[in-house]
Design a protein around this motif. Structure first.
Motif, PDB file in Angstrom:
ATOM      1  N   GLY A  53      42.271  26.738  16.000  1.00 49.33           N
ATOM      2  CA  GLY A  53      41.869  26.139  14.731  1.00 49.33           C
ATOM      3  C   GLY A  53      42.526  24.808  14.428  1.00 49.33           C
ATOM      4  N   ASP A  54      43.523  24.391  15.227  1.00 51.92           N
ATOM      5  CA  ASP A  54      44.162  23.083  15.020  1.00 51.92           C
ATOM      6  C   ASP A  54      43.190  21.957  15.330  1.00 51.92           C
ATOM      7  OD1 ASP A  54      46.569  24.182  14.351  1.00 51.92           O
ATOM      8  OD2 ASP A  54      47.595  23.667  16.206  1.00 51.92           O
ATOM      9  N   ASP A  55      43.360  20.827  14.642  1.00 48.00           N
ATOM     10  CA  ASP A  55      42.632  19.614  14.986  1.00 48.00           C
ATOM     11  C   ASP A  55      43.349  18.964  16.160  1.00 48.00           C
ATOM     12  OD1 ASP A  55      40.799  19.877  12.924  1.00 48.00           O
ATOM     13  OD2 ASP A  55      42.036  18.731  11.527  1.00 48.00           O
ATOM     14  N   VAL A  56      42.578  18.457  17.105  1.00 48.52           N
ATOM     15  CA  VAL A  56      43.146  17.827  18.293  1.00 48.52           C
ATOM     16  C   VAL A  56      42.490  16.467  18.483  1.00 48.52           C
ATOM     17  CG1 VAL A  56      43.438  18.021  20.785  1.00 48.52           C
ATOM     18  CG2 VAL A  56      43.567  20.063  19.357  1.00 48.52           C
ATOM     19  N   LEU A  57      43.274  15.468  18.759  1.00 50.93           N
ATOM     20  CA  LEU A  57      42.778  14.126  19.034  1.00 50.93           C
ATOM     21  C   LEU A  57      42.912  13.863  20.526  1.00 50.93           C
ATOM     22  CD1 LEU A  57      41.826  11.310  18.096  1.00 50.93           C
ATOM     23  CD2 LEU A  57      44.227  10.726  17.824  1.00 50.93           C
ATOM     24  N   ILE A  58      41.808  13.510  21.160  1.00 55.73           N
ATOM     25  CA  ILE A  58      41.830  13.181  22.587  1.00 55.73           C
ATOM     26  C   ILE A  58      41.503  11.694  22.703  1.00 55.73           C
ATOM     27  CG2 ILE A  58      40.820  13.632  24.844  1.00 55.73           C
ATOM     28  CD1 ILE A  58      40.109  16.442  23.761  1.00 55.73           C
ATOM     29  N   PRO A  59      42.505  10.863  22.984  1.00 49.73           N
ATOM     30  CA  PRO A  59      42.257   9.416  23.058  1.00 49.73           C
ATOM     31  C   PRO A  59      41.383   9.070  24.256  1.00 49.73           C
ATOM     32  CG  PRO A  59      44.503   9.930  23.718  1.00 49.73           C
ATOM     33  CD  PRO A  59      43.892  11.219  23.258  1.00 49.73           C
ATOM     34  N   LEU A  60      40.517   8.105  24.061  1.00 43.66           N
ATOM     35  CA  LEU A  60      39.658   7.638  25.149  1.00 43.66           C
ATOM     36  C   LEU A  60      40.415   6.643  26.008  1.00 43.66           C
ATOM     37  CD1 LEU A  60      36.371   6.989  23.160  1.00 43.66           C
ATOM     38  CD2 LEU A  60      36.909   8.945  24.602  1.00 43.66           C
ATOM     39  N   MET A  99      36.727  18.950  33.361  1.00 42.29           N
ATOM     40  CA  MET A  99      35.393  19.247  32.903  1.00 42.29           C
ATOM     41  C   MET A  99      35.494  19.904  31.535  1.00 42.29           C
ATOM     42  SD  MET A  99      32.115  19.190  33.614  1.00 42.29           S
ATOM     43  CE  MET A  99      31.983  18.955  35.356  1.00 42.29           C
ATOM     44  N   SER A 100      34.570  19.653  30.704  1.00 43.60           N
ATOM     45  CA  SER A 100      34.545  20.301  29.398  1.00 43.60           C
ATOM     46  C   SER A 100      33.163  20.886  29.143  1.00 43.60           C
ATOM     47  CB  SER A 100      34.912  19.310  28.289  1.00 43.60           C
ATOM     48  OG  SER A 100      33.914  18.318  28.180  1.00 43.60           O
ATOM     49  N   GLU A 101      33.107  21.851  28.253  1.00 45.33           N
ATOM     50  CA  GLU A 101      31.859  22.454  27.841  1.00 45.33           C
ATOM     51  C   GLU A 101      31.775  22.348  26.334  1.00 45.33           C
ATOM     52  OE1 GLU A 101      31.570  26.431  29.253  1.00 45.33           O
ATOM     53  OE2 GLU A 101      32.415  25.898  31.193  1.00 45.33           O
ATOM     54  N   ARG A 102      30.562  22.170  25.799  1.00 49.72           N
ATOM     55  CA  ARG A 102      30.401  22.053  24.351  1.00 49.72           C
ATOM     56  C   ARG A 102      29.303  22.994  23.884  1.00 49.72           C
ATOM     57  NH1 ARG A 102      31.615  18.103  20.320  1.00 49.72           N
ATOM     58  NH2 ARG A 102      30.203  18.378  18.593  1.00 49.72           N
ATOM     59  N   ALA A 103      29.586  23.757  22.852  1.00 47.79           N
ATOM     60  CA  ALA A 103      28.614  24.647  22.229  1.00 47.79           C
ATOM     61  C   ALA A 103      28.769  24.505  20.723  1.00 47.79           C
ATOM     62  CB  ALA A 103      28.838  26.077  22.666  1.00 47.79           C
ATOM     63  N   GLU A 104      27.790  23.930  20.064  1.00 48.03           N
ATOM     64  CA  GLU A 104      27.849  23.639  18.635  1.00 48.03           C
ATOM     65  C   GLU A 104      29.087  22.805  18.345  1.00 48.03           C
ATOM     66  OE1 GLU A 104      26.941  26.837  16.012  1.00 48.03           O
ATOM     67  OE2 GLU A 104      25.561  27.728  17.457  1.00 48.03           O
ATOM     68  N   ASN A 105      30.020  23.305  17.535  1.00 42.02           N
ATOM     69  CA  ASN A 105      31.217  22.534  17.193  1.00 42.02           C
ATOM     70  C   ASN A 105      32.440  22.974  17.975  1.00 42.02           C
ATOM     71  OD1 ASN A 105      29.971  20.865  15.326  1.00 42.02           O
ATOM     72  ND2 ASN A 105      30.215  22.352  13.691  1.00 42.02           N
ATOM     73  N   LEU A 106      32.248  23.723  19.048  1.00 44.57           N
ATOM     74  CA  LEU A 106      33.370  24.190  19.849  1.00 44.57           C
ATOM     75  C   LEU A 106      33.395  23.457  21.181  1.00 44.57           C
ATOM     76  CD1 LEU A 106      33.009  28.024  19.293  1.00 44.57           C
ATOM     77  CD2 LEU A 106      34.506  26.447  18.079  1.00 44.57           C
ATOM     78  N   VAL A 107      34.581  23.123  21.647  1.00 41.85           N
ATOM     79  CA  VAL A 107      34.740  22.451  22.928  1.00 41.85           C
ATOM     80  C   VAL A 107      35.800  23.201  23.722  1.00 41.85           C
ATOM     81  CG1 VAL A 107      35.452  20.337  24.086  1.00 41.85           C
ATOM     82  CG2 VAL A 107      34.117  20.202  21.998  1.00 41.85           C
ATOM     83  N   THR A 108      35.524  23.436  25.003  1.00 44.95           N
ATOM     84  CA  THR A 108      36.496  24.047  25.905  1.00 44.95           C
ATOM     85  C   THR A 108      36.874  23.006  26.940  1.00 44.95           C
ATOM     86  OG1 THR A 108      35.461  26.205  25.616  1.00 44.95           O
ATOM     87  CG2 THR A 108      36.886  25.918  27.534  1.00 44.95           C
ATOM     88  N   LEU A 109      38.170  22.754  27.087  1.00 42.85           N
ATOM     89  CA  LEU A 109      38.656  21.763  28.042  1.00 42.85           C
ATOM     90  C   LEU A 109      39.364  22.449  29.196  1.00 42.85           C
ATOM     91  CD1 LEU A 109      40.225  19.149  25.631  1.00 42.85           C
ATOM     92  CD2 LEU A 109      37.996  19.034  26.746  1.00 42.85           C
ATOM     93  N   ASP A 110      39.124  21.961  30.392  1.00 43.05           N
ATOM     94  CA  ASP A 110      39.863  22.414  31.564  1.00 43.05           C
ATOM     95  C   ASP A 110      41.048  21.467  31.715  1.00 43.05           C
ATOM     96  OD1 ASP A 110      40.912  23.003  34.024  1.00 43.05           O
ATOM     97  OD2 ASP A 110      39.018  22.856  35.099  1.00 43.05           O
ATOM     98  N   VAL A 111      42.263  21.960  31.503  1.00 43.56           N
ATOM     99  CA  VAL A 111      43.455  21.113  31.548  1.00 43.56           C
ATOM    100  C   VAL A 111      44.206  21.245  32.872  1.00 43.56           C
ATOM    101  CG1 VAL A 111      43.725  20.992  29.050  1.00 43.56           C
ATOM    102  CG2 VAL A 111      44.844  22.830  30.323  1.00 43.56           C
TER     103      VAL A 111
END
Length: 54
Positions: free
Chosen positions: A40-47, A1-13
């Motif tokens: 602050g790192d950029d992260v790519l999550i492939p679909l 599950m993930s949550e999104r607030a503005e430009n921030l995303v929290t992922l449950d890993v």
């Protein structure tokens, strides 16, 4: 599950971790970790699937 607030995303890993190793494996009592992903790192999550309206 993930949550999104503005430009921030929290992922449950789940049981995964972003810790690569201890900063000093010979001094475990000193604490400290080396992380795979830093704040602050950029992260790519492939679909796993792509949808199109075409």
């Amino acid at each position: 599950m993930s949550e999104r607030a503005e430009n921030l995303v929290t992922l449950d890993v789940g049981d995964q971790t972003f810790v690569r190793q201890f900063e000093d494996p010979d001094q475990l009592e000193a604490g400290g970790y080396e992380y795979i992903v830093e704040a602050g790192d950029d992260v790519l999550i492939p679909l796993t699937a792509v949808w199109s309206r075409d």
